[in-house]
Enzyme design. Structure first.
Site, PDB file in Angstrom:
ATOM      1  N   LYS A   1     -68.193  35.041 -31.904  1.00  0.00           N
ATOM      2  CA  LYS A   1     -67.086  35.144 -32.850  1.00  0.00           C
ATOM      3  C   LYS A   1     -66.478  33.765 -33.158  1.00  0.00           C
ATOM      4  O   LYS A   1     -66.784  32.782 -32.481  1.00  0.00           O
ATOM      5  CB  LYS A   1     -66.020  36.093 -32.286  1.00  0.00           C
ATOM      6  CG  LYS A   1     -66.502  37.551 -32.146  1.00  0.00           C
ATOM      7  CD  LYS A   1     -66.977  38.143 -33.462  1.00  0.00           C
ATOM      8  CE  LYS A   1     -66.901  39.655 -33.521  1.00  0.00           C
ATOM      9  NZ  LYS A   1     -67.969  40.368 -32.784  1.00  0.00           N
TER      10      LYS A   1
HETATM   11  C1  LIG Z   1     -67.638  41.967 -32.418  1.00  0.00           C
HETATM   12  C2  LIG Z   1     -66.989  43.118 -33.061  1.00  0.00           C
HETATM   13  C3  LIG Z   1     -66.307  44.099 -32.320  1.00  0.00           C
HETATM   14  C4  LIG Z   1     -66.335  44.186 -30.824  1.00  0.00           C
HETATM   15  O1  LIG Z   1     -66.106  43.043 -30.129  1.00  0.00           O
HETATM   16  P1  LIG Z   1     -66.731  42.771 -28.669  1.00  0.00           P
HETATM   17  O2  LIG Z   1     -65.811  41.713 -28.168  1.00  0.00           O
HETATM   18  O3  LIG Z   1     -68.125  42.281 -28.856  1.00  0.00           O
HETATM   19  O4  LIG Z   1     -66.635  44.028 -27.900  1.00  0.00           O
HETATM   20  C5  LIG Z   1     -65.650  45.104 -33.005  1.00  0.00           C
HETATM   21  N1  LIG Z   1     -65.671  45.170 -34.344  1.00  0.00           N
HETATM   22  C6  LIG Z   1     -66.323  44.261 -35.089  1.00  0.00           C
HETATM   23  C7  LIG Z   1     -66.295  44.384 -36.581  1.00  0.00           C
HETATM   24  C8  LIG Z   1     -67.027  43.231 -34.468  1.00  0.00           C
HETATM   25  O5  LIG Z   1     -67.717  42.370 -35.218  1.00  0.00           O
END
Ligand SMILES: *Cc1c(COP(=O)(O)O)cnc(C)c1O
Length: 405
Positions: free
Chosen positions: A186
């Protein structure tokens, strides 16, 4: 795009602060931790950066969604409206609280189509959950109006759009609650981590307890905490929070690099008349982690993606290539309601019903969409080469297709 591209000194320093004291737990140990409270510090930094009243850090973005839903009182049999284009975590969280994911079509914003949302509302609808995909936002004015009219909760999955805004407000702060993910890919990362943000104190208090076994955090020590409700362990560790603390200080720099690189690629692609771009409800608020664009036909899109791939250029199309994570077409496990736990028959039938509806309107958009991830470490030279390669690849495919037509 991801924070791991700029991982260095600052992250090491913050993590070392924690290792020095050896207190890796975010709660308690007041004496031995010698004033080091990385999770608390990161929560304050998030409130400050995003202008929201409350932040609850948790162990992942998925945990943030589950925590937010529980904190908002969403539970068994409630319907949550969400887009057909998202990440699997969005519906995993819905199922984890016993609610029903009601998928609806996306439009050329790549997020919820407000009209499709309206049409999906029933007397069981409890919440609308826009997912701000690929760095940019849903039409929040339209969704807020629908929520107001039908008295529904608005929960923003802003996991992919940290730092983006809509009409001056940061994504995640517009609805009743919003969520971020700090997983490894992210915009900013803790390795694993997430956050719920909200301006509502009760929602925050619920998140605080729910993510730590229901502890009310009011006791003289942890053993003396009361438990007004049942919770789980979705805590973040001090080590993860420490990494996030270094990363959040770099967010503005990341965003400005992204915007610069994004503009260069967009200007290059805009010279090709057949290319059109994702509609962004507030262009100035785009975090620019991705540039999402369209070609006129599925056939041309497929051929361009293959050509770019052959030239080693990442070009995300969520319909046939890249991965099976983001588009409903690829989610057979959901369509079959294949869980390891027994689902109540009503819930199972509802899940299968909503996952197997007609999504041809979404198909028509997603099959022509290409999302280009914007790198943070590209040199000017590399950026220029990339722009040229992309333009040439698109032109080559389009002219080949014209020749055979
Ligand atoms: C990455 C993501 C999540 C979940 O995040 P994690 O930290 O990987 O559990 C939820 N929603 C969206 C749209 C994402 O891209």
């Amino acid at each position: 795009m991801p924070g791991y591209e700029f991982f260095g000194q600052e992250e090491r320093k913050e993590v070392n602060d924690v290792l020095e004291t050896g207190i890796m737990m975010r709660y308690g140990f007041d004496g031995p931790r010698k004033g080091i409270w990385k999770a608390k510090e990161l929560e304050a930094a998030i409130c400050n950066t995003f202008s929201c009243k409350h932040t609850q850090l948790v162990s992942s973005g998925t945990a943030a969604l589950t925590t937010a839903m529980s904190a908002l009182g969403i539970g068994y049999g409630d319907e949550i409206i969400l887009p057909s284009f998202t990440f699997v975590a969005s519906f995993e969280a819905v199922l984890s609280v016993g609610a029903i994911p009601v998928f609806v079509d996306v439009d050329d914003t790549l997020t919820l189509n407000p009209l499709a949302v309206k049409n999906a509302i029933t007397n069981k609808t409890k919440c609308i959950m826009p997912v701000h995909m690929c760095g940019s936002m849903a039409d929040m004015d339209a969704l807020q109006a629908i929520c107001k009219e039908h008295n529904l909760l608005l929960l923003e999955d802003a996991c992919q759009s940290i730092g983006a805004s809509y009409k001056g407000k940061k994504l995640g702060t517009i609805g009743d609650a919003g969520t971020f993910s700090f997983d490894f890919v992210k915009t900013i990362t803790c390795a694993e981590g997430g956050a719920v943000i909200t301006n509502n104190e009760t929602t925050y208090i619920n998140c605080d307890g729910y993510s730590d076994h229901g502890h009310d955090h009011k006791g003289t020590d942890r053993g003396a905490d009361l438990h007004p409700f049942i919770g789980y362990n979705f805590r973040i560790s001090e080590l993860h929070a420490a990494v996030g603390l270094a990363q959040i200080k770099k967010l503005d720099d990341f965003l400005s690099i992204q915007r610069k690189n994004h503009t260069a690629i967009k200007n290059a692609l805009a010279t090709i008349p057949e290319v059109s771009f994702r509609r962004i409800p507030d262009e100035s608020g785009d975090s620019c982690t991705f540039l999402s664009w369209f070609l006129p036909t599925e056939e041309a899109t497929k051929a361009v993606v293959a050509e770019l791939k052959a030239q080693n250029i990442l070009a995300g199309n969520f319909y046939w290539f890249v991965n099976n994570w983001h588009y409903i077409k690829k989610w057979d496990h959901l369509k079959n309601a294949a869980t390891l736990n027994a689902l109540h028959p009503h819930l199972k039938a509802a899940v299968m019903h909503h996952a197997t509806k007609d999504f041809s309107a979404s198909d028509a958009i997603i099959c022509r969409c290409i999302s280009t991830a914007i790198g943070l470490t590209w040199t000017d030279e590399q950026l220029k080469t990339k722009c040229n390669q992309m333009v040439n690849a698109i032109k080559k495919v389009l002219s080949e297709q014209k020749a055979t037509a």
